[in-house]
Design a protein around this motif. Structure first.
Motif, PDB file in Angstrom:
ATOM      1  N   CYS A   1       0.850  -1.182   0.127  1.00  0.00           N
ATOM      2  CA  CYS A   1      -0.102   0.084  -0.096  1.00  0.00           C
ATOM      3  C   CYS A   1       0.723   1.363  -0.125  1.00  0.00           C
ATOM      4  CB  CYS A   1      -0.908  -0.058   1.210  1.00  0.00           C
ATOM      5  SG  CYS A   1      -1.961  -1.509   1.370  1.00  0.00           S
ATOM      6  N   MET A   2       2.038   1.131   0.712  1.00  0.00           N
ATOM      7  CA  MET A   2       2.840   2.377   0.777  1.00  0.00           C
ATOM      8  C   MET A   2       3.691   2.695  -0.438  1.00  0.00           C
ATOM      9  SD  MET A   2       2.228   3.231   3.854  1.00  0.00           S
ATOM     10  CE  MET A   2       3.462   3.526   5.049  1.00  0.00           C
ATOM     11  N   ALA A   3       3.538   2.029  -1.608  1.00  0.00           N
ATOM     12  CA  ALA A   3       3.886   2.251  -3.017  1.00  0.00           C
ATOM     13  C   ALA A   3       3.298   3.605  -3.420  1.00  0.00           C
ATOM     14  CB  ALA A   3       3.843   1.089  -3.849  1.00  0.00           C
ATOM     15  N   CYS A   4       1.985   3.532  -3.047  1.00  0.00           N
ATOM     16  CA  CYS A   4       1.066   4.546  -3.533  1.00  0.00           C
ATOM     17  C   CYS A   4       0.555   5.748  -2.542  1.00  0.00           C
ATOM     18  CB  CYS A   4      -0.140   4.007  -4.236  1.00  0.00           C
ATOM     19  SG  CYS A   4       0.442   3.151  -5.855  1.00  0.00           S
ATOM     20  N   HIS A   5       0.893   5.234  -1.165  1.00  0.00           N
ATOM     21  CA  HIS A   5       0.094   6.061  -0.310  1.00  0.00           C
ATOM     22  C   HIS A   5       1.419   6.492   0.917  1.00  0.00           C
ATOM     23  CE1 HIS A   5      -3.896   5.676  -1.651  1.00  0.00           C
ATOM     24  NE2 HIS A   5      -3.555   4.323  -1.698  1.00  0.00           N
ATOM     25  N   ALA A   6       1.352   7.485   1.429  1.00  0.00           N
ATOM     26  CA  ALA A   6       2.161   7.756   2.544  1.00  0.00           C
ATOM     27  C   ALA A   6       1.250   8.207   3.822  1.00  0.00           C
ATOM     28  CB  ALA A   6       3.142   8.986   2.081  1.00  0.00           C
ATOM     29  N   MET A   7       1.727   8.327   4.746  1.00  0.00           N
ATOM     30  CA  MET A   7       1.178   8.935   5.992  1.00  0.00           C
ATOM     31  C   MET A   7       0.585  10.126   5.805  1.00  0.00           C
ATOM     32  SD  MET A   7       1.048   6.666   8.117  1.00  0.00           S
ATOM     33  CE  MET A   7       1.537   5.928   9.664  1.00  0.00           C
TER      34      MET A   7
ATOM     35  N   ARG B   1     -10.349  -4.497   6.260  1.00  0.00           N
ATOM     36  CA  ARG B   1     -10.886  -3.864   7.551  1.00  0.00           C
ATOM     37  C   ARG B   1      -9.991  -3.538   8.416  1.00  0.00           C
ATOM     38  NH1 ARG B   1     -15.963  -4.035   7.312  1.00  0.00           N
ATOM     39  NH2 ARG B   1     -16.953  -5.176   5.905  1.00  0.00           N
ATOM     40  N   LYS B   2      -8.678  -4.217   8.865  1.00  0.00           N
ATOM     41  CA  LYS B   2      -7.863  -3.781   9.747  1.00  0.00           C
ATOM     42  C   LYS B   2      -7.045  -2.619   9.127  1.00  0.00           C
ATOM     43  CE  LYS B   2      -4.015  -5.878  12.323  1.00  0.00           C
ATOM     44  NZ  LYS B   2      -3.201  -7.053  12.477  1.00  0.00           N
ATOM     45  N   LEU B   3      -6.578  -2.675   7.832  1.00  0.00           N
ATOM     46  CA  LEU B   3      -5.903  -1.457   7.140  1.00  0.00           C
ATOM     47  C   LEU B   3      -6.844  -0.167   7.300  1.00  0.00           C
ATOM     48  CD1 LEU B   3      -4.363  -3.067   4.202  1.00  0.00           C
ATOM     49  CD2 LEU B   3      -3.309  -2.009   6.022  1.00  0.00           C
ATOM     50  N   VAL B   4      -8.126  -0.353   7.085  1.00  0.00           N
ATOM     51  CA  VAL B   4      -9.242   0.707   7.189  1.00  0.00           C
ATOM     52  C   VAL B   4      -9.300   1.282   8.486  1.00  0.00           C
ATOM     53  CG1 VAL B   4     -11.484   1.547   6.434  1.00  0.00           C
ATOM     54  CG2 VAL B   4     -10.256   0.170   4.871  1.00  0.00           C
ATOM     55  N   ALA B   5      -9.436   0.678   9.567  1.00  0.00           N
ATOM     56  CA  ALA B   5      -9.664   0.886  10.946  1.00  0.00           C
ATOM     57  C   ALA B   5      -8.497   1.648  11.265  1.00  0.00           C
ATOM     58  CB  ALA B   5      -9.952  -0.248  11.759  1.00  0.00           C
ATOM     59  N   TRP B   6      -7.330   1.265  10.949  1.00  0.00           N
ATOM     60  CA  TRP B   6      -6.193   1.893  11.267  1.00  0.00           C
ATOM     61  C   TRP B   6      -5.919   3.202  10.474  1.00  0.00           C
ATOM     62  CZ3 TRP B   6      -1.599   2.335   7.651  1.00  0.00           C
ATOM     63  CH2 TRP B   6      -0.882   2.878   8.124  1.00  0.00           C
ATOM     64  N   ILE B   7      -6.237   3.282   9.274  1.00  0.00           N
ATOM     65  CA  ILE B   7      -6.080   4.513   8.446  1.00  0.00           C
ATOM     66  C   ILE B   7      -7.085   5.670   9.154  1.00  0.00           C
ATOM     67  CG2 ILE B   7      -6.625   5.650   6.226  1.00  0.00           C
ATOM     68  CD1 ILE B   7      -5.566   2.916   4.997  1.00  0.00           C
ATOM     69  N   LEU B   8      -8.369   5.136   9.349  1.00  0.00           N
ATOM     70  CA  LEU B   8      -9.392   6.187   9.909  1.00  0.00           C
ATOM     71  C   LEU B   8      -8.877   6.722  11.417  1.00  0.00           C
ATOM     72  CD1 LEU B   8     -12.727   4.570   8.690  1.00  0.00           C
ATOM     73  CD2 LEU B   8     -11.332   6.504   7.989  1.00  0.00           C
ATOM     74  N   THR B   9      -7.837   6.082  12.060  1.00  0.00           N
ATOM     75  CA  THR B   9      -7.425   6.762  13.306  1.00  0.00           C
ATOM     76  C   THR B   9      -6.294   7.786  13.215  1.00  0.00           C
ATOM     77  OG1 THR B   9      -5.732   5.100  13.678  1.00  0.00           O
ATOM     78  CG2 THR B   9      -8.030   4.694  14.485  1.00  0.00           C
ATOM     79  N   LEU B  10      -5.796   7.930  12.060  1.00  0.00           N
ATOM     80  CA  LEU B  10      -4.817   8.853  11.568  1.00  0.00           C
ATOM     81  C   LEU B  10      -5.176  10.363  11.264  1.00  0.00           C
ATOM     82  CD1 LEU B  10      -2.800   6.456   9.354  1.00  0.00           C
ATOM     83  CD2 LEU B  10      -2.455   6.750  11.933  1.00  0.00           C
ATOM     84  N   GLU B  11      -6.244  10.678  11.395  1.00  0.00           N
ATOM     85  CA  GLU B  11      -6.495  12.092  11.296  1.00  0.00           C
ATOM     86  C   GLU B  11      -6.121  13.015  12.234  1.00  0.00           C
ATOM     87  OE1 GLU B  11     -10.497  13.521  11.506  1.00  0.00           O
ATOM     88  OE2 GLU B  11     -11.227  11.587  12.944  1.00  0.00           O
TER      89      GLU B  11
ATOM     90  N   GLY C   1      -1.445   8.284  -4.849  1.00  0.00           N
ATOM     91  CA  GLY C   1      -2.896   8.313  -3.895  1.00  0.00           C
ATOM     92  C   GLY C   1      -2.599   9.319  -2.971  1.00  0.00           C
ATOM     93  N   PRO C   2      -3.920   9.456  -2.263  1.00  0.00           N
ATOM     94  CA  PRO C   2      -4.022  10.465  -1.107  1.00  0.00           C
ATOM     95  C   PRO C   2      -3.088   9.905   0.132  1.00  0.00           C
ATOM     96  CG  PRO C   2      -5.872   9.185  -1.320  1.00  0.00           C
ATOM     97  CD  PRO C   2      -5.241   8.866  -2.416  1.00  0.00           C
ATOM     98  N   SER C   3      -2.867  10.910   0.799  1.00  0.00           N
ATOM     99  CA  SER C   3      -2.261  10.615   2.106  1.00  0.00           C
ATOM    100  C   SER C   3      -3.218   9.812   3.033  1.00  0.00           C
ATOM    101  CB  SER C   3      -1.628  11.689   2.844  1.00  0.00           C
ATOM    102  OG  SER C   3      -2.443  12.438   3.588  1.00  0.00           O
ATOM    103  N   TYR C   4      -2.748   8.923   3.933  1.00  0.00           N
ATOM    104  CA  TYR C   4      -3.797   8.303   4.861  1.00  0.00           C
ATOM    105  C   TYR C   4      -4.465   9.209   5.791  1.00  0.00           C
ATOM    106  CZ  TYR C   4      -1.647   3.742   3.504  1.00  0.00           C
ATOM    107  OH  TYR C   4      -1.379   2.685   2.837  1.00  0.00           O
ATOM    108  N   LYS C   5      -3.466  10.510   6.094  1.00  0.00           N
ATOM    109  CA  LYS C   5      -4.373  11.379   6.954  1.00  0.00           C
ATOM    110  C   LYS C   5      -5.230  12.194   6.053  1.00  0.00           C
ATOM    111  CE  LYS C   5      -0.641  12.005  10.175  1.00  0.00           C
ATOM    112  NZ  LYS C   5       0.313  12.791  10.974  1.00  0.00           N
ATOM    113  N   ASP C   6      -5.132  12.371   5.067  1.00  0.00           N
ATOM    114  CA  ASP C   6      -6.227  13.080   4.081  1.00  0.00           C
ATOM    115  C   ASP C   6      -7.443  12.019   3.987  1.00  0.00           C
ATOM    116  OD1 ASP C   6      -4.826  15.365   3.660  1.00  0.00           O
ATOM    117  OD2 ASP C   6      -4.023  14.742   1.763  1.00  0.00           O
ATOM    118  N   VAL C   7      -7.420  10.840   3.752  1.00  0.00           N
ATOM    119  CA  VAL C   7      -8.210   9.799   3.708  1.00  0.00           C
ATOM    120  C   VAL C   7      -8.979   9.850   5.100  1.00  0.00           C
ATOM    121  CG1 VAL C   7      -8.785   7.366   3.553  1.00  0.00           C
ATOM    122  CG2 VAL C   7      -7.145   8.259   1.948  1.00  0.00           C
TER     123      VAL C   7
END
Length: 103
Positions: free
Chosen positions: A31-37, A93-103, A43-49
């Motif tokens: 995933c980190m090939a296209c996304h960064a924190m 689901r684990k990845l998405v749950a983690w990403i949504l905690t990064l805002e 793609g968008p950053s995980y924090k933007d998502v």
């Protein structure tokens, strides 16, 4: 005092372990090939998502899991997100749950 410092460090590491494990999963599934924190790559950053979708709660989780599994386009520009055949539903689901905690 050393015991208190050690206990605090151990507790802090234990609390951070799930986040690190999920970042490790993102790296393992490429995933980190296209996304960064915190910056846009392909793609968008995980924090933007997280900022965009976290307010939607459970509906966001289901929506994003499908995007991880099946891909999508048009939300973040013209570059489509490809489907991720190497990621199963539980991992998505684990990845998405983690990403949504990064805002």
């Amino acid at each position: 005092m050393k015991h208190l410092a050690w206990a605090f460090a151990t507790a802090l590491a234990a609390a951070a372990a799930p986040a690190m494990a999920d970042e490790a999963l993102a790296k393992a599934r490429n995933c980190m090939a296209c996304h960064a924190m915190d910056k846009r790559l392909v793609g968008p950053s995980y924090k933007d998502v997280a900022r965009k979708y976290a307010p939607d709660g459970g509906a966001a989780v289901d929506k994003l899991v499908q995007k991880v599994l099946k891909g999508g386009s048009g939300v973040w520009g013209v570059v489509p997100m490809p489907p991720n055949a190497g990621v199963n539903d539980a991992e998505a689901r684990k990845l998405v749950a983690w990403i949504l905690t990064l805002e």
